[in-house]
Design a protein around this motif. Structure first.
Motif, short mmCIF file in Angstrom:
data_model
loop_
_atom_site.label_atom_id
_atom_site.label_comp_id
_atom_site.label_asym_id
_atom_site.label_seq_id
_atom_site.Cartn_x
_atom_site.Cartn_y
_atom_site.Cartn_z
N ALA A 166 38.08 51.17 40.03
CA ALA A 166 38.89 51.83 41.25
C ALA A 166 40.11 51.33 41.73
N ASN A 167 40.50 50.38 41.58
CA ASN A 167 41.70 49.75 42.04
C ASN A 167 42.74 50.28 41.11
N PRO A 168 44.12 50.23 41.66
CA PRO A 168 45.20 50.84 40.60
C PRO A 168 45.41 49.80 39.31
N GLN A 169 45.08 48.63 39.50
CA GLN A 169 44.86 47.83 38.32
C GLN A 169 43.50 47.25 37.99
N PRO A 170 42.61 47.90 37.17
CA PRO A 170 41.27 47.40 37.02
C PRO A 170 41.23 46.07 36.79
N PHE A 171 40.18 45.46 37.20
CA PHE A 171 39.66 43.95 36.74
C PHE A 171 38.26 43.88 36.51
N LEU A 172 38.03 42.77 35.67
CA LEU A 172 36.69 42.05 35.48
C LEU A 172 36.32 40.85 36.32
N VAL A 173 35.42 40.92 36.84
CA VAL A 173 34.67 39.60 37.47
C VAL A 173 34.05 38.79 36.48
N VAL A 174 34.25 37.65 36.24
CA VAL A 174 33.70 36.92 35.19
C VAL A 174 32.93 35.43 35.79
N GLU A 175 32.00 35.30 35.32
CA GLU A 175 30.94 34.22 35.89
C GLU A 175 32.11 32.97 35.63
N SER A 176 32.14 32.01 36.69
CA SER A 176 32.99 30.97 36.77
C SER A 176 32.76 30.00 35.57
N ALA A 177 31.58 29.75 35.06
CA ALA A 177 31.23 28.81 33.92
C ALA A 177 31.90 29.16 32.66
N GLN A 178 32.09 30.44 32.62
CA GLN A 178 32.40 31.02 31.23
C GLN A 178 34.07 31.36 31.46
N ILE A 179 34.50 30.97 32.20
CA ILE A 179 35.88 31.70 32.51
C ILE A 179 36.98 31.01 31.23
#
Length: 165
Positions: free
Chosen positions: A25-38
């Motif tokens: 939905a944002n002008p720049q799409p993003f992924l939210v990643v689990e902290s332990a896996q970043i």
């Protein structure tokens, strides 16, 4: 490669739960990643020839405030040869005063430039990067109290007898 294609390939490669949210939905799409896996996700995005995100363009920390009770680390990645960009986010619980800082694994071993980005986030926002080779303040004196970009930061009147306000 489109954002959706990147998200699908990441979801196919990593186990369920690594990608917690996809936001288009944002002008720049993003992924939210689990902290332990970043760190693993970033290494994969850099090393896999289909992606080759060879440049960490920016990295920043955000304090979402007491009401949201979360903090974020935002990673802006660029693949120079493929000319595509990707935004990743890690969301961690916010700590109260006197509690240990939120912890996110370092990506300084993936991109060397993350070294200084992580030190700046640690210094100003108060997020600890686990595994960082030299996590210390980069902009403020070593004995400074608090993290100035936090919503609950209280400015000091003096520092070593010098009026700062």
């Amino acid at each position: 490669m489109t954002f959706s294609e990147i998200a699908e390939r990441l979801a196919g490669h990593f186990s369920t739960g690594v990608i917690l949210q996809t936001n288009t939905a944002n002008p720049q799409p993003f992924l939210v990643v689990e902290s332990a896996q970043i760190a693993d996700v970033c290494r994969f995005l850099r090393d896999d020839d289909r992606f080759f995100f060879d440049f960490l363009a920016n990295m920043t920390g955000i304090d979402n405030g007491l009401q949201a009770n979360t903090m974020e680390v935002v990673y802006n990645l660029t693949s120079i040869p493929y000319e595509h960009n990707l935004m990743l986010k890690v969301v961690v619980p916010r700590n109260a005063e006197g509690e240990p800082l939120p912890v996110v694994p370092t990506v300084s071993h993936v991109w060397r430039t993350a070294d200084w980005h992580e030190r700046e986030i640690y210094d100003l926002v108060g997020i600890h990067f686990e595994g960082h080779p030299d996590l210390r303040r980069i902009l403020l004196p070593t004995d400074w109290q608090g993290h100035p970009l936090r919503k609950d930061y209280r400015e000091v009147e003096t520092y070593h007898g010098i009026k700062v306000k």
